[in-house]
Write a protein that holds these residues in place. Structure first.
Motif, mmCIF file in Angstrom:
data_model
loop_
_atom_site.group_PDB
_atom_site.id
_atom_site.type_symbol
_atom_site.label_atom_id
_atom_site.label_comp_id
_atom_site.label_asym_id
_atom_site.label_seq_id
_atom_site.Cartn_x
_atom_site.Cartn_y
_atom_site.Cartn_z
ATOM 1 N N ILE A 183 -45.016 28.579 -13.591
ATOM 2 C CA ILE A 183 -45.155 28.790 -15.276
ATOM 3 C C ILE A 183 -44.102 28.097 -15.804
ATOM 4 N N ALA A 186 -45.293 24.574 -16.283
ATOM 5 C CA ALA A 186 -46.366 24.184 -17.459
ATOM 6 C C ALA A 186 -45.490 24.355 -18.785
ATOM 7 N N ALA A 187 -44.733 25.420 -18.775
ATOM 8 C CA ALA A 187 -43.996 25.657 -20.181
ATOM 9 C C ALA A 187 -42.555 25.876 -20.083
ATOM 10 N N THR A 189 -40.217 25.357 -22.542
ATOM 11 C CA THR A 189 -39.737 25.893 -23.851
ATOM 12 C C THR A 189 -40.355 27.176 -24.399
ATOM 13 N N GLN A 192 -43.765 26.548 -25.931
ATOM 14 C CA GLN A 192 -44.849 26.379 -25.086
ATOM 15 C C GLN A 192 -45.142 27.510 -24.355
ATOM 16 N N ALA A 193 -44.305 28.375 -24.022
ATOM 17 C CA ALA A 193 -44.610 29.636 -23.234
ATOM 18 C C ALA A 193 -45.294 30.492 -24.205
ATOM 19 N N ALA A 195 -47.187 29.898 -26.456
ATOM 20 C CA ALA A 195 -48.686 29.082 -26.808
ATOM 21 C C ALA A 195 -49.707 29.469 -25.520
ATOM 22 N N LEU A 196 -49.171 29.920 -24.418
ATOM 23 C CA LEU A 196 -49.996 30.128 -23.222
ATOM 24 C C LEU A 196 -50.906 31.273 -23.598
ATOM 25 N N GLN A 200 -54.946 31.057 -19.413
ATOM 26 C CA GLN A 200 -54.008 30.086 -18.684
ATOM 27 C C GLN A 200 -52.914 30.776 -17.899
ATOM 28 N N HIS A 226 -44.249 36.544 -25.093
ATOM 29 C CA HIS A 226 -44.654 36.920 -26.560
ATOM 30 C C HIS A 226 -43.569 37.343 -27.137
ATOM 31 N N GLN A 238 -36.292 21.263 -27.531
ATOM 32 C CA GLN A 238 -37.265 20.349 -26.805
ATOM 33 C C GLN A 238 -36.502 19.638 -25.544
ATOM 34 N N GLY A 241 -35.618 21.756 -22.906
ATOM 35 C CA GLY A 241 -36.945 21.874 -22.200
ATOM 36 C C GLY A 241 -36.983 20.717 -21.099
#
Length: 425
Positions: A183, A186-187, A189, A192-193, A195-196, A200, A226, A238, A241
């Motif tokens: 995880i 893939a994400a 930051t 980005q997490a 937004a999963l 996903q 979330h 960013q 990340g």
């Protein structure tokens, strides 16, 4: 005429000195760290009486390397002298504290001439146990690297992504678990997490190898990722990340190395004839058993009795007495790897052995702290291991010495555990 050799080890060359039983210098040379240097060394030894029946002993300040391996292959006694001990001996030959490579080689040779009985030669371990030692120690180093990499990543995530640490805390291995690493790759930051989607997350969990409770885990991670949290500035977040991705690569490499080396160490360990005896002890699995065998070896003449093995493992205390003053303290000079696996062994034995638990509880009731009680339990267990390896029998806690079996009898809490013949259930 008996001779003694000393080698002052270096990275690209070695200084060699040969003395007789009176301390007179017979030969000296500087040899290169290659096959030519080895042949030169063996030639000098042969010129001064070295033979297959009467090999000349050699002292050196390391126990590793190609030179040591080749010298051990000639079936001669090779003594690995502690550099601190060699420094104390140097003062006997040069009160002005002068130092040179050739002098150090002569000092090592004279250590064997005068005090060989006070030092232990390298054990004559089999090729199989030497390979187990390489794999087990490398695996333990990989575990330590994995812990260090995980701590660095955790410290970094705490500065900008604390919700991910909260989300992965219930996982068995935390940040080192496959789900957490998948995880985070893939994400990396918080944005980005967040937004999963559930789909996903479900796909990432399956990719990590999860087979059960996928929906439950998906909902838990979705809610945790979330959850509201504080944020760094967007560009800073960013950049952090990107740093996370770099740290995650190091953690991935350490986890992969630890897993692959563990599999190789267990596979090699199970081929050794001592594996059945070692794993018969409560709390010792194949991997921890491989670590134990790697440090004690299979040369049974290495430790004359159980006391020597206990001292080597750091389980036996040290007594310092002077006049009316007597102090009993934990041993600091020891094999750190064996002592490390000893605490794991003792901790695991508490739930696997009623006798071990009874012994630990009695030590605690007598006033020992947790660490001291565990060390005392390790002391008893490794003494039992020495007995079983010497007698070639497996450990059996519930079997009395006369052969009578009483289930649940905590024999370890009072005396040496019973033993059963090797190969029987």
């Amino acid at each position: 005429m008996r001779a003694f050799g000393g080698i002052d080890w270096a990275s690209d060359h070695h200084d060699f000195a040969l003395v007789n039983q009176d301390g007179a210098l017979l030969a000296k040379a500087r040899i290169s760290d290659d096959l030519t240097g080895l042949q030169q060394l063996l030639g000098l030894l042969t010129e001064h009486g070295d033979s297959e029946d009467t090999p000349i002993p050699v002292a050196i300040e390391t126990s590793r390397g190609l030179l040591v391996a080749c010298l051990r292959a000639t079936k001669r006694a090779v003594y690995a002298i502690n550099p601190m001990a060699a420094a104390r001996y140097r003062e006997r030959h040069a009160v002005t504290r002068k130092k040179s490579d050739q002098l150090d080689a002569m000092v090592l040779a004279n250590i064997l001439r005068t005090d060989a009985a006070a030092h232990r030669p390298l054990p004559e371990d089999s090729e199989l146990v030497q390979s187990i030692a390489v794999l087990a120690r490398a695996q333990q180093d990989a575990v330590w690297d994995r812990t260090q990499a995980g701590n660095k990543l955790r410290s970094h995530l705490r500065e900008y992504f604390p919700t991910f640490l909260t989300a992965t805390q219930p996982l068995r291995d935390g940040l080192c678990s496959p789900i957490a690493r998948t995880i985070l790759a893939a994400a990396p930051t918080p944005a980005q997490a967040a937004a999963l989607s559930r789909a996903q997350l479900r796909s990432l969990i399956k990719k990590a190898g999860r087979k059960r409770s996928i929906e439950t885990e998906t909902e838990r991670l979705y809610a945790a990722l979330h959850a509201p949290q504080m944020h760094q500035l967007p560009l800073v977040e960013q950049a952090m990340g990107l740093q996370t991705v770099t740290l995650l690569r190091k953690l991935e490499a350490a986890c992969t190395s630890a897993d692959e080396l563990a599999e190789a160490a267990v596979e090699t360990f199970e081929k050794h004839p001592d594996a059945e005896i070692i794993t018969s002890f409560p709390g010792l699995g194949a991997l921890t058993g491989a670590r134990v065998l790697a440090e004690i070896g299979d040369d049974r003449s290495r430790f004359t009795d159980a006391k020597a093995l206990k001292a080597y493992a750091g389980a036996a205390p040290v007594t310092r007495a002077s006049g009316k003053s007597v102090a009993v303290m934990a041993r600091r000079v020891k094999n750190q790897r064996l002592a490390s696996v000893g605490y794991v062994w003792a901790f695991s034995a508490l739930t696997a052995s009623p006798g071990a638990k009874a012994h630990y509880d009695r030590r605690r009731n007598d006033g020992d702290r947790h660490t001291a009680a565990q060390r005392n339990l390790f002391n008893r267990m490794i003494g039992c291991l020495h007995h079983c390896l010497t007698k070639r029998v497996c450990y059996d806690e519930v079997k009395l010495p006369q052969g009578q079996v009483v289930k649940g009898f905590p024999l370890l809490s009072r005396r040496l555990g019973g033993c059963r013949p090797l190969g029987r259930s």
